[in-house]
Design an enzyme around this catalytic site. Sequence first.
Site, PDB file in Angstrom:
ATOM      1  CE1 TYR A  53      32.131   1.848  24.504  1.00  0.00           C
ATOM      2  CE2 TYR A  53      34.428   2.177  25.091  1.00  0.00           C
ATOM      3  CZ  TYR A  53      33.156   2.669  24.953  1.00  0.00           C
ATOM      4  OH  TYR A  53      32.895   3.983  25.265  1.00  0.00           O
ATOM      5  CB  SER A 233      31.736  12.462  20.554  1.00  0.00           C
ATOM      6  OG  SER A 233      31.322  11.123  20.456  1.00  0.00           O
ATOM      7  CG  LEU A 235      37.873  14.891  16.289  1.00  0.00           C
ATOM      8  CD1 LEU A 235      38.769  13.912  15.538  1.00  0.00           C
ATOM      9  CD2 LEU A 235      38.201  16.318  15.893  1.00  0.00           C
ATOM     10  CG  PHE A 237      30.007   9.735  15.746  1.00  0.00           C
ATOM     11  CD1 PHE A 237      29.451   8.631  15.132  1.00  0.00           C
ATOM     12  CD2 PHE A 237      30.090   9.750  17.126  1.00  0.00           C
ATOM     13  CE1 PHE A 237      28.988   7.553  15.878  1.00  0.00           C
ATOM     14  CE2 PHE A 237      29.635   8.694  17.880  1.00  0.00           C
ATOM     15  CZ  PHE A 237      29.079   7.587  17.257  1.00  0.00           C
ATOM     16  N   GLY A 238      33.655  12.397  13.910  1.00  0.00           N
ATOM     17  CA  GLY A 238      34.429  12.676  12.708  1.00  0.00           C
ATOM     18  C   GLY A 238      33.841  13.754  11.824  1.00  0.00           C
ATOM     19  CG  LEU A 240      33.073  18.979  14.770  1.00  0.00           C
ATOM     20  CD1 LEU A 240      33.233  18.930  16.286  1.00  0.00           C
ATOM     21  CD2 LEU A 240      32.742  20.396  14.308  1.00  0.00           C
ATOM     22  CB  THR A 241      37.594  15.590  10.228  1.00  0.00           C
ATOM     23  OG1 THR A 241      36.646  14.751   9.534  1.00  0.00           O
ATOM     24  CG2 THR A 241      37.935  14.983  11.581  1.00  0.00           C
ATOM     25  N   GLY A 242      35.313  17.566   8.728  1.00  0.00           N
ATOM     26  CA  GLY A 242      34.825  17.994   7.423  1.00  0.00           C
ATOM     27  C   GLY A 242      34.720  16.870   6.412  1.00  0.00           C
ATOM     28  CE  LYS A 243      35.464  10.733   9.206  1.00  0.00           C
ATOM     29  NZ  LYS A 243      36.373   9.664   9.716  1.00  0.00           N
TER      30      LYS A 243
END
Length: 345
Positions: A53, A233, A235, A237-238, A240-243
Amino acid sequence: MKYNQLGNSDLKVSEICLGTMTYGQQNTIEEAHQQLDYSIGQGINFIDAAEMYPVPTSAETYGLTETYIGEWLKHQQRDKLIIATKIAGPGRGFKWVRNGAKAIDRDNIKQAVDDSLKRLQTDYIDLYQIHWPDRYVPRFGQTVFDPTQVSETVSIAEQLEVFRDVIKAGKIRYIGLSNETPWGVTQFSNIAKQLGLPKIVSIQNAYNLLNRVFDGALAEAVYYEEIGLLAYSPLGFGFLTGKYLNGKPEKARVTLFENFGQRYLKPKVSEAVKAYVEIAKRYQLSPAHLALAFVRSRWFVASTIIGATSVQQLKENLESVDVVLHKDILEELDKVHAQSPNPAP
């Protein structure tokens, strides 16, 4: 914040684990320390890192995440925290990781552990994980096993023997797997039992509403072997926030790094995300809270790994610990899953 026993170890980990893979790429050292301070203040005692990382990994940033954590960790009460990190495996072409020598063998394990200890500025690592198997397996969105890709590998017995020696030296306490398969889980467990070697206590695999592959054979394996899932993960990779439903937001991970998170760009993902976002709205929940609460609700999840690029995002994610999904919501989620099963495996 609740605390769960990790497998059959004596580690009691917070139900939310702070993921740190943005430190050194999307987050400065000051921002990283703000996140760490805030998380500990909210009851998190579990921090997850990796030698490779931040990601996307590069020669210029290799090891920065552990370095940032180490600069913070040296000022903390070490025995109150559970620090996890990982050794990178072979087959990814990262020539800057230990000069390209990445087999999970004695020399590489010892060097990787020593290097991580130095960067983390600590005498020991609580949980040391194999980031992905030494052997060939489909991973990071691949789903088909190809026998022609199988090649020579370090035996599981040899890997466990080295970890036994490193544990005896006091440098690590427990070991875990990541991006592993049911076959791998059972092999590591059975060989450890047969030879009296250290047992795996955890597995870190992707798990979210778009990827519930773990529900099947892997869930059976961890049940019988008493292993806890560290779900990464949660969410998606984001997504699932809908963004991402109306394009790619500025500074979002998939916007910044086009080839990152390919599993979430598959055809059925948007359709499933829309359905999950609608359920969240219907029950007056944020999509992020719905997705995180779902992962926490699973019996095999010991801790849910969340990552954020701002304290504001982190705060919203941590607020999900107060959300408990009742039967009606879970049934609706299962209906969507039945219609669009695992669109991002």
